[in-house]
Design a protein around this motif. Sequence first.
Motif, PDB file in Angstrom:
ATOM      1  N   MET A  91      38.101  34.228  37.632  1.00 26.22           N
ATOM      2  CA  MET A  91      36.771  33.946  37.073  1.00 26.22           C
ATOM      3  C   MET A  91      35.783  35.069  37.401  1.00 26.22           C
ATOM      4  O   MET A  91      34.890  35.363  36.613  1.00 26.22           O
ATOM      5  CB  MET A  91      36.272  32.573  37.523  1.00 26.22           C
ATOM      6  CG  MET A  91      37.045  31.435  36.832  1.00 26.22           C
ATOM      7  SD  MET A  91      36.321  29.784  37.053  1.00 26.22           S
ATOM      8  CE  MET A  91      34.900  29.858  35.928  1.00 26.22           C
ATOM      9  N   ARG A  92      35.969  35.712  38.530  1.00 31.14           N
ATOM     10  CA  ARG A  92      35.117  36.865  38.856  1.00 31.14           C
ATOM     11  C   ARG A  92      35.303  37.993  37.846  1.00 31.14           C
ATOM     12  O   ARG A  92      34.391  38.780  37.605  1.00 31.14           O
ATOM     13  CB  ARG A  92      35.441  37.414  40.256  1.00 31.14           C
ATOM     14  CG  ARG A  92      34.834  36.584  41.359  1.00 31.14           C
ATOM     15  CD  ARG A  92      34.339  37.418  42.514  1.00 31.14           C
ATOM     16  NE  ARG A  92      33.014  37.964  42.273  1.00 31.14           N
ATOM     17  CZ  ARG A  92      32.095  38.143  43.209  1.00 31.14           C
ATOM     18  NH1 ARG A  92      32.340  37.815  44.447  1.00 31.14           N
ATOM     19  NH2 ARG A  92      30.932  38.659  42.922  1.00 31.14           N
ATOM     20  N   LEU A  93      36.496  38.054  37.276  1.00 33.71           N
ATOM     21  CA  LEU A  93      36.779  39.080  36.259  1.00 33.71           C
ATOM     22  C   LEU A  93      36.304  38.655  34.863  1.00 33.71           C
ATOM     23  O   LEU A  93      36.415  39.420  33.909  1.00 33.71           O
ATOM     24  CB  LEU A  93      38.290  39.357  36.200  1.00 33.71           C
ATOM     25  CG  LEU A  93      38.928  39.992  37.441  1.00 33.71           C
ATOM     26  CD1 LEU A  93      40.436  40.050  37.286  1.00 33.71           C
ATOM     27  CD2 LEU A  93      38.361  41.397  37.685  1.00 33.71           C
ATOM     28  N   GLY A  94      35.832  37.412  34.754  1.00 31.74           N
ATOM     29  CA  GLY A  94      35.376  36.923  33.448  1.00 31.74           C
ATOM     30  C   GLY A  94      36.264  35.848  32.856  1.00 31.74           C
ATOM     31  O   GLY A  94      36.108  35.488  31.687  1.00 31.74           O
ATOM     32  N   GLY A  95      37.197  35.340  33.651  1.00 35.02           N
ATOM     33  CA  GLY A  95      38.047  34.244  33.194  1.00 35.02           C
ATOM     34  C   GLY A  95      37.240  32.980  32.956  1.00 35.02           C
ATOM     35  O   GLY A  95      36.140  32.807  33.500  1.00 35.02           O
ATOM     36  N   ALA A  96      37.800  32.078  32.136  1.00 35.71           N
ATOM     37  CA  ALA A  96      37.073  30.869  31.716  1.00 35.71           C
ATOM     38  C   ALA A  96      37.203  29.719  32.706  1.00 35.71           C
ATOM     39  O   ALA A  96      36.329  28.854  32.776  1.00 35.71           O
ATOM     40  CB  ALA A  96      37.591  30.414  30.357  1.00 35.71           C
ATOM     41  N   GLY A  97      38.321  29.677  33.451  1.00 32.34           N
ATOM     42  CA  GLY A  97      38.564  28.541  34.330  1.00 32.34           C
ATOM     43  C   GLY A  97      40.016  28.493  34.717  1.00 32.34           C
ATOM     44  O   GLY A  97      40.668  29.535  34.828  1.00 32.34           O
TER      45      GLY A  97
END
Length: 299
Positions: free
Chosen positions: A201-207
Amino acid sequence: MSQEPRFGRMIPAMVTPFDENRELDVDKVQALAARLVDGGSDSLIINGTTGESPTVFYPQKIELFRAVVEAVGDRVPVIANVGDNCTADTVDFAREVAELGVDGFMCVVPYYNKPPQEGIYQHFRTIANAVELPIILYNIPGRCVVNMEAETTLRLARECANVVAVKEASGKLDQVKAIVEGAPEGFAVYSGDDAATFDIMRLGGAGVISTIGNVAPARMKEIVDLCAAGDWEAAAAANEALMPLMKGLFETSNPILVKEALKLLGFPVGGVRLPLVDATPAQSERLAAIMREVGVLDA
């Protein structure tokens, strides 16, 4: 994160409840689905790895999907895992399952055949062209032997309008980063491993498509919600507090210990089917200790 992903952020891969004869326990299936939704789940994945997909046979998969749609289909999206290592079979089965009122499909990279990247691409493209429902790709090289590379995932994301997400369980953060950065608008990257969710999620993942979500849905939901809000300090603390159990559930093959954990919580869902075997007394004792340590089980 510009928009809420269509299937939300915390999606348990639900275990499949069995009775004492290891037959499908439809009443318990429906009770568990309701329990997970009450616990804050945004969607449910039915009959994934954690749902013992290799040993729940096709007529039972249909029965299982139907039971979950009936129980919670009006409350959250129900995503059916229909992926197989035969493309034609997957297409036929997906078309049959679409009639049941599910909201989407999950399809795994073909296991055992060891297809090249072009084969993986053609497999998913063929499925996507054959159905209208949205599809989550599932990349888990530890079980499938082959890794779907970032370029293949991105090619599918760009070319197939109904390929809307990937469950990434490759453990390759550089690959996840490449997918997040190259993905078209609205394509979601989910962690396929609870312990990697914060980093992804820190990289931009959704969940996350979650295992621990069966056992502690509200706790996992808190972590992804804090990440989504950008409250990284609180998210890191919540993540660290639950990490021993995220790891502990995988001390033997999944979902042996997830089913044991539910039993320890007083919500038994039966044992696992061969060739998996139920938790040993020592494994159960250690699991209970971890659950108490993280505050999931009363001391």
